[in-house]
Write a protein that holds these residues in place. Sequence first.
Motif, PDB file in Angstrom:
ATOM      1  N   GLN A  79       0.840  -1.196   0.000  1.00 33.36           N
ATOM      2  CA  GLN A  79       0.000   0.000   0.000  1.00 33.36           C
ATOM      3  C   GLN A  79       0.878   1.250   0.000  1.00 33.36           C
ATOM      4  O   GLN A  79       1.997   1.238   0.536  1.00 33.36           O
ATOM      5  CB  GLN A  79      -0.899   0.021   1.250  1.00 33.36           C
ATOM      6  N   VAL A  80       0.354   2.322  -0.581  1.00 31.76           N
ATOM      7  CA  VAL A  80       1.046   3.608  -0.534  1.00 31.76           C
ATOM      8  C   VAL A  80       1.290   3.992   0.925  1.00 31.76           C
ATOM      9  O   VAL A  80       0.407   3.856   1.775  1.00 31.76           O
ATOM     10  CB  VAL A  80       0.217   4.690  -1.252  1.00 31.76           C
ATOM     11  N   GLY A  81       2.507   4.448   1.218  1.00 28.48           N
ATOM     12  CA  GLY A  81       2.866   4.865   2.570  1.00 28.48           C
ATOM     13  C   GLY A  81       3.613   3.824   3.371  1.00 28.48           C
ATOM     14  O   GLY A  81       4.184   4.160   4.427  1.00 28.48           O
ATOM     15  N   GLU A  82       3.653   2.572   2.915  1.00 30.01           N
ATOM     16  CA  GLU A  82       4.380   1.542   3.653  1.00 30.01           C
ATOM     17  C   GLU A  82       5.885   1.696   3.449  1.00 30.01           C
ATOM     18  O   GLU A  82       6.359   2.068   2.373  1.00 30.01           O
ATOM     19  CB  GLU A  82       3.932   0.144   3.209  1.00 30.01           C
ATOM     20  N   ARG A  83       6.644   1.393   4.511  1.00 27.92           N
ATOM     21  CA  ARG A  83       8.106   1.437   4.456  1.00 27.92           C
ATOM     22  C   ARG A  83       8.613   0.065   4.005  1.00 27.92           C
ATOM     23  O   ARG A  83       8.207  -0.965   4.538  1.00 27.92           O
ATOM     24  CB  ARG A  83       8.699   1.797   5.819  1.00 27.92           C
ATOM     25  N   VAL A  84       9.536   0.079   3.043  1.00 28.10           N
ATOM     26  CA  VAL A  84      10.029  -1.176   2.482  1.00 28.10           C
ATOM     27  C   VAL A  84      11.524  -1.085   2.201  1.00 28.10           C
ATOM     28  O   VAL A  84      12.093   0.010   2.104  1.00 28.10           O
ATOM     29  CB  VAL A  84       9.298  -1.534   1.168  1.00 28.10           C
ATOM     30  N   VAL A  85      12.154  -2.269   2.075  1.00 25.98           N
ATOM     31  CA  VAL A  85      13.519  -2.355   1.547  1.00 25.98           C
ATOM     32  C   VAL A  85      13.483  -3.257   0.324  1.00 25.98           C
ATOM     33  O   VAL A  85      12.652  -4.164   0.220  1.00 25.98           O
ATOM     34  CB  VAL A  85      14.539  -2.871   2.579  1.00 25.98           C
ATOM     35  N   VAL A  86      14.414  -2.997  -0.588  1.00 26.34           N
ATOM     36  CA  VAL A  86      14.380  -3.626  -1.902  1.00 26.34           C
ATOM     37  C   VAL A  86      15.777  -4.079  -2.292  1.00 26.34           C
ATOM     38  O   VAL A  86      16.763  -3.377  -2.039  1.00 26.34           O
ATOM     39  CB  VAL A  86      13.859  -2.625  -2.968  1.00 26.34           C
ATOM     40  N   SER A  87      15.848  -5.240  -2.930  1.00 27.48           N
ATOM     41  CA  SER A  87      17.076  -5.675  -3.587  1.00 27.48           C
ATOM     42  C   SER A  87      16.743  -5.982  -5.039  1.00 27.48           C
ATOM     43  O   SER A  87      15.919  -6.854  -5.317  1.00 27.48           O
ATOM     44  CB  SER A  87      17.648  -6.923  -2.897  1.00 27.48           C
ATOM     45  N   LYS A  88      17.363  -5.258  -5.955  1.00 24.52           N
ATOM     46  CA  LYS A  88      17.084  -5.404  -7.380  1.00 24.52           C
ATOM     47  C   LYS A  88      17.644  -6.714  -7.905  1.00 24.52           C
ATOM     48  O   LYS A  88      18.738  -7.139  -7.528  1.00 24.52           O
ATOM     49  CB  LYS A  88      17.707  -4.230  -8.144  1.00 24.52           C
ATOM     50  N   ARG A  89      16.911  -7.346  -8.778  1.00 27.05           N
ATOM     51  CA  ARG A  89      17.394  -8.584  -9.381  1.00 27.05           C
ATOM     52  C   ARG A  89      18.576  -8.308 -10.303  1.00 27.05           C
ATOM     53  O   ARG A  89      18.589  -7.342 -11.068  1.00 27.05           O
ATOM     54  CB  ARG A  89      16.273  -9.270 -10.169  1.00 27.05           C
ATOM     55  N   PHE A  90      19.588  -9.169 -10.224  1.00 30.79           N
ATOM     56  CA  PHE A  90      20.773  -9.017 -11.062  1.00 30.79           C
ATOM     57  C   PHE A  90      20.380  -9.080 -12.537  1.00 30.79           C
ATOM     58  O   PHE A  90      19.611  -9.947 -12.958  1.00 30.79           O
ATOM     59  CB  PHE A  90      21.782 -10.129 -10.759  1.00 30.79           C
ATOM     60  N   GLY A  91      20.906  -8.146 -13.330  1.00 32.46           N
ATOM     61  CA  GLY A  91      20.698  -8.179 -14.763  1.00 32.46           C
ATOM     62  C   GLY A  91      19.454  -7.465 -15.248  1.00 32.46           C
ATOM     63  O   GLY A  91      19.217  -7.418 -16.466  1.00 32.46           O
ATOM     64  N   VAL A  92      18.649  -6.909 -14.340  1.00 35.02           N
ATOM     65  CA  VAL A  92      17.462  -6.175 -14.770  1.00 35.02           C
ATOM     66  C   VAL A  92      17.894  -4.936 -15.547  1.00 35.02           C
ATOM     67  O   VAL A  92      18.779  -4.190 -15.125  1.00 35.02           O
ATOM     68  CB  VAL A  92      16.602  -5.772 -13.551  1.00 35.02           C
ATOM     69  N   ILE A  93      17.285  -4.717 -16.700  1.00 33.23           N
ATOM     70  CA  ILE A  93      17.667  -3.612 -17.573  1.00 33.23           C
ATOM     71  C   ILE A  93      16.640  -2.487 -17.476  1.00 33.23           C
ATOM     72  O   ILE A  93      15.430  -2.722 -17.517  1.00 33.23           O
ATOM     73  CB  ILE A  93      17.783  -4.101 -19.028  1.00 33.23           C
ATOM     74  N   GLY A  94      17.126  -1.263 -17.339  1.00 34.32           N
ATOM     75  CA  GLY A  94      16.263  -0.097 -17.271  1.00 34.32           C
ATOM     76  C   GLY A  94      16.706   0.834 -16.156  1.00 34.32           C
ATOM     77  O   GLY A  94      16.856   0.414 -15.005  1.00 34.32           O
ATOM     78  N   ASN A  95      16.933   2.104 -16.497  1.00 33.22           N
ATOM     79  CA  ASN A  95      17.420   3.049 -15.494  1.00 33.22           C
ATOM     80  C   ASN A  95      16.414   3.328 -14.396  1.00 33.22           C
ATOM     81  O   ASN A  95      16.777   3.790 -13.312  1.00 33.22           O
ATOM     82  CB  ASN A  95      17.838   4.359 -16.166  1.00 33.22           C
TER      83      ASN A  95
END
Length: 342
Positions: A79-95
């Motif tokens: 939901q909008v407003g939730e605090r999260v942490v993220v790890s991007k998948r290796f090799g994902v293309i796109g700035n």
Amino acid sequence: MANLAAIIPAAKEPLEVHEVDTYTPGPHELLIRNEVIAFNAVEFKIAKLGIIPVQYPGILGSTFGGTVEATGSQVTEFQVGERVVVSKRFGVIGNQYGAYQRYVVVNDIMVSKVPANIDLAIPASIMMNLTSVVGLFTGRLGLDKAALNGSSPQSKELKILVYGGSSSFGGLSVQYLSQAGYAVTTTSSPKHRDFVSQLGAVAVIDHTVAPDVLVSKLVAGGPYDLVVDAISLPSTVVQTARILAAQGGGKLYAMQPAFEPETLPDGVTRVFEPWPDCLYEKQNRDLQEWIVQNYLPQGLSSGAIKPLSIEKVRGGLKGINEALDRLQRGVSGLRLVGDPWE
């Protein structure tokens, strides 16, 4: 809402801060207001050494924490407003997926909600390496998961050597494996021994002694069913390969490939892949969900997961060049983070 990013214009060039688009998330994506960037050693190797091809101009960075700004039309778990942490998948293309900016897009899979009492910088600092740990030991090698209460008697016959217990991956490995009941031997410098000794290993060996003495001590603690080099530099691979050779050879699990030709003893093979990648495979989907929904948030809240100390690099997006310089010089027993809004 303007978006700023630290952009690498070409291979091995310093990063420059420019205004970029503020993105719209796709159906299964989130737009995150980025509040803390966690810097990983592989990023200086990409930015300053050009060891992995990327698109230029590009926005680098893999791990961050922040607040959900917008959700895609098919997102149901966030939901909008939730605090999260993220790890991007290796090799994902796109700035749009690079962490070195103020607003970042992420797929809704490898995202973990952060309890209100936890500083975002803490889970961000361990997210990538934690998924690597679980991906390697349970996703790929089939070992048991860690106990969520943080304690499990060393009841299993398997003996594991984790070289580099004061590194982020090494320390998390020692904790994870010990909590699952495995007997772990690791290494540390005297400077970090007190911290590493709290992680559950059956033995912590000083890696600053003479190489022959170190190898002799580690061989004496074996034979090991698994040997993992959490540092994986040429200087450490020489030592860990010798240990495997002394017990007849085997697989040396590493955190990076050999970027230059190397000669290993007969019977010793370096094994590497982006270890979190297996968590995206269908048969490991439950394991991936367990990490982000249970192990990471509950482990931090209960104290079962002990992170390394964190240091903030000043200067916001402009300070990323300094962070990469420091990683290249070497950072021990410490994780660097930055605030893209500073």
